[in-house]
Scaffold this motif. Structure first.
Motif, mmCIF file in Angstrom:
data_model
loop_
_atom_site.group_PDB
_atom_site.id
_atom_site.type_symbol
_atom_site.label_atom_id
_atom_site.label_comp_id
_atom_site.label_asym_id
_atom_site.label_seq_id
_atom_site.Cartn_x
_atom_site.Cartn_y
_atom_site.Cartn_z
ATOM 1 N N LEU A 1 -0.048 86.694 107.403
ATOM 2 C CA LEU A 1 0.710 85.695 108.158
ATOM 3 C C LEU A 1 -0.236 84.652 108.736
ATOM 4 N N GLY A 2 0.268 83.434 108.857
ATOM 5 C CA GLY A 2 -0.540 82.391 109.444
ATOM 6 C C GLY A 2 -0.962 82.708 110.857
ATOM 7 N N ASP B 1 6.082 79.290 107.687
ATOM 8 C CA ASP B 1 5.022 80.151 107.183
ATOM 9 C C ASP B 1 5.206 80.406 105.694
ATOM 10 N N THR C 1 7.494 86.461 114.286
ATOM 11 C CA THR C 1 7.449 86.113 112.868
ATOM 12 C C THR C 1 8.699 85.376 112.438
ATOM 13 N N THR D 1 8.852 81.586 113.089
ATOM 14 C CA THR D 1 8.040 80.692 112.251
ATOM 15 C C THR D 1 8.159 81.028 110.763
ATOM 16 N N ARG E 1 9.022 88.137 105.734
ATOM 17 C CA ARG E 1 8.318 87.125 104.948
ATOM 18 C C ARG E 1 9.274 86.210 104.183
#
Length: 405
Positions: A371-372, A279, A272, A275, A203
């Motif tokens: 997450l998007g 994100d 992940t 992006t 993240r």
């Protein structure tokens, strides 16, 4: 003859969760590509990689590939990546391994007061069991949840200290810890630092200031049931127990994961990471909207650092309200959020994190944005959530008969 068991319909739309706004993504849903990989890997990687037949060799090759992907993403060697049954176990093993490896020099461990329960509970138990109350020390944090570096330095240099534990960032309030400075103090004192990155991996930028690192695949959209331990070759670390004859495969944690889980985790990491920056930028802005909407309500405090924080986590506390009642009212309106301690998911126990910060421990709501990739409409979800915060707080206060003093 017994009645046959009814079929389980996993696609049923009777479960309201399919029409809901889930703002409690800790642990979060799997990335769609990771889910597809998991399903495919059940056929390709089902065998025990410790065996010698061809199916087992295939499973081992797939495990090696998964480990290499994760190691590349974390900028470490594949041999430095090991697995655990889940994130909390990985965190506990990190501390246990530091303590056990240095057992001839001492047993004292230092941790911040806002660490995960997988650090605090075993640490306090070990101290109580040994009869040495100083064998586990917690260091105070400020109002944002950031560790006091002066107190940290004093604690780490205490006699018999063999390990320290500090989060990369707090999964409850989002505050990022000063890892680089804390690690420098530990290095000067000759004390290895174990870092809990369960809330942050995938993240935000992965931490590099540590001697051992723990994570959870769910934090980056991977499957449940898979923790991660990163053990650099320079670190002296050893779990108690018998030697593992399959150490080359399982690594120092001695845990060989189910191969489909490892492959799904690796796929989720790749997706992940590709992006992550975009994100995180969007999530940071969305959380800012939640922070502003909550702060606009009378007698509501938004906790944690407003800037130096995780992009996807926010907690706010409402005076004259009950956390459980707030969760239920929001649930009735279709919003899935959390309250209480993030470390005791099965209960609504008061948060030890908020208590350590000197913040209100009741009447709190915790939002962890997914997450998007798993919630493409999360911006609309956040807008809808922000629009009802004031109304929900007022409703719960009225129901409880609360009034402003």
């Amino acid at each position: 003859m017994a009645n046959p068991s009814p079929d389980i319909d996993l696609n049923s739309r009777n479960d309201r969760s399919f029409q809901r706004t889930l703002l409690d993504a800790a642990p979060g849903p799997m990335h769609p590509r990771a889910r597809d990989t998991l399903v495919a890997a059940i056929d390709a990687g089902w065998a025990d990689p410790r065996r010698l037949h061809s199916e087992a060799r295939t499973a081992r090759r797939l495990l090696d590939q998964a480990r290499e992907v994760l190691a590349t993403g974390l900028q470490v060697r594949p041999s430095e990546v090991s697995f655990a049954p889940d994130g909390p176990t990985a965190v506990r093993w990190v501390v246990d391994g530091l303590r056990y490896a240095a057992r001839r020099r001492g047993a004292r461990v230092v941790a911040s007061a806002v660490e995960h329960s997988s650090v605090l509970v075993p640490g306090r138990h070990a101290a109580d069991s040994s009869g040495e109350s100083t064998a586990f020390a917690t260091v105070a944090v400020d109002r944002t949840g950031r560790v006091d570096l002066g107190a940290w330095a004093q604690a780490v240099t205490g006699p018999g200290t063999v390990g320290a534990a500090l989060q990369h960032a707090n999964g409850e309030v989002g505050t990022v810890q000063p890892l680089e400075e804390a690690w420098a103090v530990c290095r000067a004192a000759g004390v290895p630092l174990g870092v809990d990155a369960q809330a942050s991996l995938g993240r935000t930028v992965s931490p590099t200031s540590y001697d051992v690192l723990a994570g959870d695949a769910q934090s980056w959209g991977g499957p449940g049931g898979l923790g991660l331990v990163v053990l650099p070759e320079r670190t002296r670390w050893l779990l108690p127990g018998a030697p593992d004859p399959d150490a080359a495969l399982s690594g120092p944690t001695r845990h060989t994961p189910w191969i489909p889980l490892a492959l799904a985790a690796a796929e989720a990491w790749q997706q992940t990471e590709a992006t992550r920056e975009a994100d995180a930028l969007e999530a940071f802005a969305l959380v800012d909207r939640i922070r502003a909407a909550a702060a606009a309500v009378a007698d509501v405090e938004v906790v944690g650092d407003p800037v130096d924080r995780l992009p996807h986590v926010v907690t706010f506390s409402a005076l004259y309200a009950d956390g459980e009642a707030l969760v239920r009212e929001l649930d009735r309106r279709g919003f899935g959020v959390a309250s209480g301690s993030a470390c005791t998911a099965s209960t609504l126990e008061p948060s030890h994190v908020l208590a350590a910060m000197g913040a209100l421990t009741h009447g709190n709501i915790r939002v962890t944005l997914p997450l998007g990739a798993v919630a493409p409409d999360r911006a609309a979800q956040v807008a809808a959530f922000c629009s009802v915060i004031a109304e929900v707080v007022a409703s719960v206060r009225a129901e409880l008969g609360a009034h402003r003093l």
